[in-house]
Motif scaffolding. Structure first.
Motif, PDB file in Angstrom:
ATOM      1  N   ALA A 162     102.981 -26.656  44.125  1.00  0.00           N
ATOM      2  CA  ALA A 162     101.694 -27.275  44.449  1.00  0.00           C
ATOM      3  C   ALA A 162     101.823 -28.793  44.547  1.00  0.00           C
ATOM      4  CB  ALA A 162     100.652 -26.897  43.398  1.00  0.00           C
ATOM      5  N   LEU A 204      94.446 -28.294  48.428  1.00  0.00           N
ATOM      6  CA  LEU A 204      94.731 -27.190  47.521  1.00  0.00           C
ATOM      7  C   LEU A 204      93.428 -26.419  47.346  1.00  0.00           C
ATOM      8  CD1 LEU A 204      96.855 -25.989  45.474  1.00  0.00           C
ATOM      9  CD2 LEU A 204      95.635 -27.310  43.768  1.00  0.00           C
ATOM     10  N   TYR A 250      94.458 -21.516  43.207  1.00  0.00           N
ATOM     11  CA  TYR A 250      95.594 -21.191  42.357  1.00  0.00           C
ATOM     12  C   TYR A 250      95.143 -20.021  41.504  1.00  0.00           C
ATOM     13  CZ  TYR A 250      97.961 -20.756  38.001  1.00  0.00           C
ATOM     14  OH  TYR A 250      98.588 -20.214  36.920  1.00  0.00           O
ATOM     15  N   VAL A 264      99.695 -20.149  44.889  1.00  0.00           N
ATOM     16  CA  VAL A 264      98.926 -21.329  45.246  1.00  0.00           C
ATOM     17  C   VAL A 264      98.686 -21.282  46.754  1.00  0.00           C
ATOM     18  CG1 VAL A 264     100.976 -22.788  45.524  1.00  0.00           C
ATOM     19  CG2 VAL A 264      98.785 -23.845  45.033  1.00  0.00           C
ATOM     20  N   VAL A 266      97.021 -23.452  50.192  1.00  0.00           N
ATOM     21  CA  VAL A 266      96.593 -24.733  50.755  1.00  0.00           C
ATOM     22  C   VAL A 266      96.030 -24.499  52.146  1.00  0.00           C
ATOM     23  CG1 VAL A 266      98.236 -26.115  49.439  1.00  0.00           C
ATOM     24  CG2 VAL A 266      98.871 -25.273  51.695  1.00  0.00           C
ATOM     25  N   GLY A 304     107.050 -27.174  49.321  1.00  0.00           N
ATOM     26  CA  GLY A 304     106.685 -26.353  48.171  1.00  0.00           C
ATOM     27  C   GLY A 304     107.719 -25.299  47.856  1.00  0.00           C
TER      28      GLY A 304
END
Length: 104
Positions: free
Chosen positions: A20, A31, A34, A44, A46, A60
């Motif tokens: 992240a 973001l 999560y 996670v 995005v 990531g």
């Protein structure tokens, strides 16, 4: 502008934290989620422009795999321009309230 969703799933919390952090630093992404999956793995998600999400996902994945121990990326995916019904059902909670947290 084509928006994308990127999700990385890892074995451990430190790996998802590293992912992240790297994702937010590498690309102009938000973001949006999560959580833990039912198997206990961490994930996670995005959102952002396709190119930014692609760059963030690469960073990531590298960061998560670089964590010491048994941390590793279990799976990952980038979905460009998800359909509205996918957004309504899956946990990719991109809202106007989450937008101010996007790194510019």
């Amino acid at each position: 502008m084509t928006i994308a969703v990127g999700v990385i799933e890892t074995q451990t919390f430190p790996a998802v934290l590293a992912a992240a952090d790297a994702m937010l630093k590498a690309g102009n992404v938000t973001l949006v989620k999560y959580d833990r999956s039912e198997s206990g793995r961490q994930f996670v998600a995005v959102r952002g422009l396709v190119a930014e999400v692609t760059r963030a996902m690469t960073a990531g994945e590298r960061a998560a795999n670089a964590c010491p121990g048994t941390a590793e990326v279990t799976t990952y995916i980038t979905i460009p321009n998800p359909q509205e019904n996918v957004e309504a059902v899956l946990p990719i909670e991109f809202t106007p309230e989450s937008e101010p947290y996007r790194v510019l």
